[in-house]
Scaffold this motif. Sequence first.
Motif, PDB file in Angstrom:
ATOM      1  N   ARG A   1       0.849  -1.190   0.000  1.00 31.14           N
ATOM      2  CA  ARG A   1       0.000   0.000   0.000  1.00 31.14           C
ATOM      3  C   ARG A   1       0.889   1.246   0.000  1.00 31.14           C
ATOM      4  O   ARG A   1       1.879   1.319   0.729  1.00 31.14           O
ATOM      5  N   GLU A   2       0.536   2.224  -0.790  1.00 31.40           N
ATOM      6  CA  GLU A   2       1.338   3.443  -0.879  1.00 31.40           C
ATOM      7  C   GLU A   2       0.906   4.458   0.178  1.00 31.40           C
ATOM      8  O   GLU A   2      -0.238   4.488   0.613  1.00 31.40           O
ATOM      9  N   GLY A   3       1.867   5.289   0.600  1.00 32.21           N
ATOM     10  CA  GLY A   3       1.568   6.419   1.469  1.00 32.21           C
ATOM     11  C   GLY A   3       1.483   6.105   2.944  1.00 32.21           C
ATOM     12  O   GLY A   3       1.119   6.984   3.734  1.00 32.21           O
ATOM     13  N   VAL A   4       1.796   4.877   3.356  1.00 32.27           N
ATOM     14  CA  VAL A   4       1.732   4.516   4.773  1.00 32.27           C
ATOM     15  C   VAL A   4       3.002   4.993   5.475  1.00 32.27           C
ATOM     16  O   VAL A   4       4.107   4.846   4.952  1.00 32.27           O
ATOM     17  N   LYS A   5       2.830   5.555   6.672  1.00 31.65           N
ATOM     18  CA  LYS A   5       3.972   6.004   7.445  1.00 31.65           C
ATOM     19  C   LYS A   5       3.937   5.404   8.848  1.00 31.65           C
ATOM     20  O   LYS A   5       2.869   5.121   9.388  1.00 31.65           O
ATOM     21  N   PHE A   6       5.113   5.213   9.408  1.00 36.98           N
ATOM     22  CA  PHE A   6       5.215   4.845  10.811  1.00 36.98           C
ATOM     23  C   PHE A   6       4.886   6.075  11.650  1.00 36.98           C
ATOM     24  O   PHE A   6       4.934   7.209  11.163  1.00 36.98           O
ATOM     25  N   THR A   7       4.576   5.847  12.917  1.00 41.48           N
ATOM     26  CA  THR A   7       4.190   6.967  13.765  1.00 41.48           C
ATOM     27  C   THR A   7       5.365   7.865  14.137  1.00 41.48           C
ATOM     28  O   THR A   7       5.159   8.917  14.749  1.00 41.48           O
ATOM     29  N   ASP A   8       6.601   7.516  13.759  1.00 40.58           N
ATOM     30  CA  ASP A   8       7.736   8.426  13.922  1.00 40.58           C
ATOM     31  C   ASP A   8       7.954   9.267  12.677  1.00 40.58           C
ATOM     32  O   ASP A   8       8.926  10.025  12.587  1.00 40.58           O
ATOM     33  N   GLY A   9       7.048   9.125  11.685  1.00 39.01           N
ATOM     34  CA  GLY A   9       7.108   9.929  10.471  1.00 39.01           C
ATOM     35  C   GLY A   9       7.876   9.316   9.330  1.00 39.01           C
ATOM     36  O   GLY A   9       7.863   9.852   8.210  1.00 39.01           O
ATOM     37  N   THR A  10       8.560   8.187   9.554  1.00 42.04           N
ATOM     38  CA  THR A  10       9.323   7.554   8.480  1.00 42.04           C
ATOM     39  C   THR A  10       8.399   6.747   7.575  1.00 42.04           C
ATOM     40  O   THR A  10       7.311   6.332   7.976  1.00 42.04           O
ATOM     41  N   ASP A  11       8.838   6.527   6.353  1.00 43.33           N
ATOM     42  CA  ASP A  11       8.024   5.836   5.367  1.00 43.33           C
ATOM     43  C   ASP A  11       7.996   4.338   5.597  1.00 43.33           C
ATOM     44  O   ASP A  11       9.027   3.723   5.898  1.00 43.33           O
ATOM     45  N   LEU A  12       6.818   3.764   5.447  1.00 41.04           N
ATOM     46  CA  LEU A  12       6.700   2.315   5.444  1.00 41.04           C
ATOM     47  C   LEU A  12       6.720   1.883   3.979  1.00 41.04           C
ATOM     48  O   LEU A  12       5.693   1.837   3.305  1.00 41.04           O
ATOM     49  N   ASP A  13       7.911   1.599   3.485  1.00 40.53           N
ATOM     50  CA  ASP A  13       8.093   1.207   2.093  1.00 40.53           C
ATOM     51  C   ASP A  13       8.703  -0.183   2.037  1.00 40.53           C
ATOM     52  O   ASP A  13       8.842  -0.863   3.068  1.00 40.53           O
ATOM     53  N   ALA A  14       9.043  -0.614   0.843  1.00 44.75           N
ATOM     54  CA  ALA A  14       9.561  -1.975   0.664  1.00 44.75           C
ATOM     55  C   ALA A  14      10.836  -2.199   1.466  1.00 44.75           C
ATOM     56  O   ALA A  14      11.044  -3.273   2.038  1.00 44.75           O
ATOM     57  N   ALA A  15      11.707  -1.196   1.507  1.00 40.77           N
ATOM     58  CA  ALA A  15      12.953  -1.350   2.267  1.00 40.77           C
ATOM     59  C   ALA A  15      12.671  -1.562   3.748  1.00 40.77           C
ATOM     60  O   ALA A  15      13.325  -2.386   4.403  1.00 40.77           O
ATOM     61  N   ALA A  16      11.678  -0.842   4.279  1.00 39.58           N
ATOM     62  CA  ALA A  16      11.326  -0.996   5.691  1.00 39.58           C
ATOM     63  C   ALA A  16      10.720  -2.369   5.950  1.00 39.58           C
ATOM     64  O   ALA A  16      10.991  -3.000   6.983  1.00 39.58           O
ATOM     65  N   VAL A  17       9.897  -2.848   5.030  1.00 44.83           N
ATOM     66  CA  VAL A  17       9.290  -4.170   5.176  1.00 44.83           C
ATOM     67  C   VAL A  17      10.364  -5.253   5.165  1.00 44.83           C
ATOM     68  O   VAL A  17      10.370  -6.169   5.997  1.00 44.83           O
ATOM     69  N   VAL A  18      11.290  -5.160   4.227  1.00 50.24           N
ATOM     70  CA  VAL A  18      12.374  -6.148   4.157  1.00 50.24           C
ATOM     71  C   VAL A  18      13.185  -6.136   5.450  1.00 50.24           C
ATOM     72  O   VAL A  18      13.501  -7.191   6.021  1.00 50.24           O
ATOM     73  N   ALA A  19      13.521  -4.949   5.931  1.00 49.97           N
ATOM     74  CA  ALA A  19      14.305  -4.852   7.168  1.00 49.97           C
ATOM     75  C   ALA A  19      13.552  -5.461   8.341  1.00 49.97           C
ATOM     76  O   ALA A  19      14.143  -6.158   9.187  1.00 49.97           O
ATOM     77  N   SER A  20      12.243  -5.244   8.394  1.00 50.51           N
ATOM     78  CA  SER A  20      11.447  -5.773   9.500  1.00 50.51           C
ATOM     79  C   SER A  20      11.349  -7.289   9.440  1.00 50.51           C
ATOM     80  O   SER A  20      11.469  -7.980  10.454  1.00 50.51           O
ATOM     81  N   LEU A  21      11.126  -7.831   8.250  1.00 51.80           N
ATOM     82  CA  LEU A  21      11.066  -9.284   8.092  1.00 51.80           C
ATOM     83  C   LEU A  21      12.394  -9.929   8.470  1.00 51.80           C
ATOM     84  O   LEU A  21      12.430 -10.979   9.121  1.00 51.80           O
ATOM     85  N   GLU A  22      13.487  -9.303   8.078  1.00 53.88           N
ATOM     86  CA  GLU A  22      14.809  -9.832   8.446  1.00 53.88           C
ATOM     87  C   GLU A  22      15.036  -9.735   9.950  1.00 53.88           C
ATOM     88  O   GLU A  22      15.623 -10.648  10.552  1.00 53.88           O
TER      89      GLU A  22
END
Length: 508
Positions: free
Chosen positions: A102-123
């Motif tokens: 989904r586009e435009g989603v942000k974490f509550t600290d203001g950073t973007d929830l993008d593919a890089a963030a998802v990959v980092a979280s899964l790892e």
Amino acid sequence: MFRWKATAALTVVAALALAGCAGTDDGSGGDSGRADRLTLTAIAAPTSYDIGQGAEWGNRSPFFQAVFDTLLSKDSSGETQPWLATEWSYNDDNTVLTLTLREGVKFTDGTDLDAAAVVASLEHFRDGTAPQAATLAGKEFAAVDATTVTITQQAPDPSLINLLSIAPGLIQAPSTFDDPDSATDPIGSGAYILDTASSVTGTTYNYTANPDYWNADAVKYDNLTINVLEDVTATVNAIRAGEANGAKIADNNTISEVEGAGWTIESNELDFQGLLLLDRAGTMAPELADVKVRQAINMAFDREALLASLQSGYGTVTEQVFPETSVAYDAALDSTYPYDPDAAKDLLAEAGYPDGFTLNMMSTPAFQTTFDLVAQQLSDIGITVNYTDPGTGNFITDMLAPKYPATWMALEQNPDWQLINFMVGPDATFNPFKYQDPTVDGYIETVQFGTPDESDQALKDLNKYLVDQAWFAPFFRVQGTFATDANTNLEFWPTNAYPSIFDFSPKN
């Protein structure tokens, strides 16, 4: 009761106190159009909000679901739905799963929830110590572009889609991975933000609605409170006092009292309770290496009496760990081990233990009646139980260390492949001794790689083999019970012990 879904499952509860009170407004939440507050009770607090350390589902799911989103979600009928991922598909051999975010989603600290963030979280989850970390072992994650993630695995994993809707699919802000405060001050993209100033770790968790949540229509309350209650008496007292809108009922013997207070009962039947005979190779308890001993243990239990005594009959006796919804389930297997203490003694004698033996297991005061009955029925066939209380917080940890050859437990009857990787496979969470059987390995391989017909037959054969070899000693499938007050609607999903926070709504 407790389970690991996500999971993973917890059979004991932490210290608690009742704090906060239920919202009693007329359902209006000012300009938001929401009710003011939803107050829930839970039976176990999160050990850590860092998903790499403490992420669980089951009875701990509301704490994580409040502050984090999952990649996929389950609706109240148990069907998988889009959430952070709007689309997903496999390649031809089912080894690469592609997710569109989904586009435009942000974490509550203001950073973007993008593919890089998802990959980092899964790892972060895969490489961490959370109970279900092993479910992502061997999987590789890649950000193809800002909104596309691929998950590559060496072999097909039929449980992966489900896993992404529970603990392994939780997405945490990567900016918090190295922050020790993330254990108690989580940053996600979820519907709520934890109010750390008014919360008490282990006891009371207060949340305020995320003003920038991408799915605002799904949020029905401006505030959420989850109180952790230690025992059933505290829960019943909270219900009678009107100090909650929804409560997990851990003891079905209290259902009549709860209904008498004017509350509505919702239920499902997910978990089985019984003994996990973990040390099947006999490395810690040599007696358990003999199948006759394990079969004798199964014959020691009067399952109907246990169900009546421990759950007031709310449940179904069983001798198999696969659920009724599984192709592996065979009703005839539930008559494999009739209650017969004399026959059980004969089996022990044939195995070389005519005078019985001593079996070391864990106990906890929260379920003392259960442990007392287990010890009594085993003593009737000559097995003396030596209980040790490892402390509330160490029950699961010591079980999985492993420090005990067998234990009472309540576990979820998962979908087939997830159950195999949860309880049966050599690397399964609840196979802590890493016990392996070539016959079982063969069935598992066919389930994974065979044709649909071959896979179905292998599941049936696997279930029968597990029962015949007495890998476990299930007592019954217990009715999972959740209660709501007169002001609250609930659609209780059939796939988890605790309801989704999105399935509560105020009555008009």
